[in-house]
Write an enzyme that holds these catalytic residues in place. Structure first.
Site, PDB file in Angstrom:
ATOM      1  N   GLY A  34     -19.724 -17.976 -47.471  1.00 47.31           N
ATOM      2  CA  GLY A  34     -19.283 -18.915 -46.459  1.00 47.31           C
ATOM      3  C   GLY A  34     -18.386 -18.384 -45.364  1.00 47.31           C
ATOM      4  N   CYS A  43     -26.501  -5.964 -44.781  1.00 47.70           N
ATOM      5  CA  CYS A  43     -25.507  -4.931 -45.076  1.00 47.70           C
ATOM      6  C   CYS A  43     -26.216  -3.761 -45.752  1.00 47.70           C
ATOM      7  CB  CYS A  43     -24.374  -5.478 -45.939  1.00 47.70           C
ATOM      8  SG  CYS A  43     -24.905  -6.297 -47.447  1.00 47.70           S
TER       9      CYS A  43
END
Length: 459
Positions: A233, A352
């Site tokens: 989040g 990532c």
């Protein structure tokens, strides 16, 4: 107390050679034959170099029983080496943490990568990646956070002009990032998890590379947005801050525990106007009227995580070819699905991961699938690391790395819907255009401008 344990183990490993000499000189293992050598190192490190023994029971009593002998042996070692500080006993190659040793073995420039990294040769330590702190503008402002830290004894050095300035940060000094207007930068080992600003949601501890997707998506207040793979989040809360809580965010994640964690984080950050859903994004009906006004999508799907630089010991094996193939197949499907939303105008795809299969190859395959419907936008032209030159236009993508950008390894691509006769797309979103980069209307090193609207002040 996982972070404290990680730090203790990491530092014990860093001082391993010194601790072995101390144990030998004090003959501790000969005196305590039932004491495991590795545990002995941890106990002695915490006793002599750490914050004091936190354990209880017989181990604490055992270590304290030999304290005088160990301290005497440490003093003799310093005299022999003609040093006064404990850290000066370390060899130069031990001056970084074990996390750094792992990082050097893991990171290296790829041939022809224009700044990308592969998992081969040595590269900088994880300890060289600074601690990034994003100011949560839903609750406060940059100036108030700077003032708060200054009252806590930190020294503010102004806005950074170069990466070298960030790399040189030490002690209790901090700066404003040179690229992102609401990002503060502290030395790598700064721990703010117990700081009031963090526990109250006024700041978010978020790597700089992780802040780029929402920043470059750049929706205006009132927009409808999808955060497709949203947990935990941090990016969702950043989107809400960009929107000033005006608009609608639909945040999806398939894991119920991660959704619960995200709900806690967003509540603490003061986020409103966000609808959480425990749902696989691939199952979302793009024709549902609920999403008919969605113009922006942030897509950060599951990936190999090969770009993540840990701050503790350990090394993960590189993913197999089969694993990369499975991940890239999923990533292509989810990106294509995201482009199917009828009102979509701008999308940011990020991972990532360091692997071309999950990054440039995915973007290229989906762009080919969609023909001329979408195009790549040159994201952040001043950013030093660009996409691998594996297809025409791939340099429009950006990459991040510990060596080039002092961040985790990251990949990002900005896609916009094509319109016939439309003007060329802006390389920076509205949010970025309102905050010019150094050399584009602001003086490097200048302090951030005062905001007109005063946010809640932390005392």
């Amino acid at each position: 107390h996982v972070r404290q344990l990680y730090a203790l183990v990491s530092e014990t490993l860093r001082y391993a050679s010194v601790l072995e000499k101390l144990l030998d000189g004090a003959a501790l293992l000969q005196a305590e034959k039932k004491l495991p050598p590795q545990l002995a190192k941890v106990l002695v490190y915490d006793l002599l170099f750490g914050k004091g023994l936190k354990c209880g029971g017989r181990w604490k009593a055992l270590a304290r029983r030999h304290r005088a002998r160990l301290e005497a042996e440490l003093a003799r070692m310093k005299v022999r080496h003609k040093v006064s500080r404990n850290e000066d006993l370390l060899a130069p190659e031990q001056a970084v943490s074990p996390a750094g040793e792992w990082a050097r073995a893991r990171w290296a420039p790829c041939a022809g990568s224009n700044g990308g990294l592969c998992l081969t040769c040595p590269a900088p330590a994880a300890s060289q990646v600074p601690r990034y702190v994003r100011v949560n503008t839903l609750k406060t402002c940059v100036d108030d956070v700077i003032d708060f830290f200054k009252r806590q004894g930190y020294t503010y050095l102004g806005k950074a002009a170069t990466m070298e300035e960030l790399k040189a940060l030490s002690g209790k000094k901090f700066m404003l990032d040179l690229h992102l207007p609401e990002l503060l930068v502290f030395p790598s080992q700064t721990d703010l998890h117990d700081n009031l600003l963090y526990t109250s949601g006024h700041i978010i501890l978020q790597d700089k590379a992780s802040c780029l997707p929402a920043f470059l998506l750049g929706p205006v207040a009132g927009s409808h947005i999808i955060d497709a793979c949203a947990a935990p989040g941090n990016k969702t809360s950043q989107l809400a801050a960009i929107l000033k809580n005006k608009g609608q965010i639909f945040a999806f994640d398939v894991d119920p525990k991660r959704v619960a964690t995200m709900n806690t984080l967003l509540t603490r950050a003061g986020v409103t106007g966000c609808q959480l859903a425990q749902q696989d994004f691939l199952t979302v009906d793009t024709r549902d009227p609920k999403y008919s006004r969605v113009t922006h999508i942030l897509l950060d799907p599951s990936c190999s995580g090969s770009g993540m630089v840990t701050r503790g010991p350990g090394q993960e094996a590189a993913p197999s070819a089969e694993r990369l193939q499975a991940l890239s197949g999923f990533q292509r499907r989810v990106l294509s699905h995201a482009l199917s939303f009828p009102a979509l105008q701008r999308l940011v795809y990020s991972t990532c991961s360091l692997h071309q299969e999950e990054n440039e190859d995915v973007v290229q395959a989906v762009l080919q699938e969609w023909g001329s419907a979408f195009r790549l936008v040159t994201a952040f032209p001043s950013w030093p690391c660009r996409g691998l030159a594996v297809f025409s236009g791939a340099e429009s993508c950006l990459r991040a790395s510990p060596t080039e950008t002092l961040t985790h390894g990251f990949f990002l691509a900005v896609l916009e819907r094509c319109r016939e006769g439309a003007a060329a797309p802006s390389p920076l979103p509205a949010a970025a255009m309102e905050n010019p980069q150094p050399g584009e209307g602001t003086e490097p090193g200048a302090a951030p401008k005062k905001r007109k609207k005063k946010k809640q002040r932390v005392k």
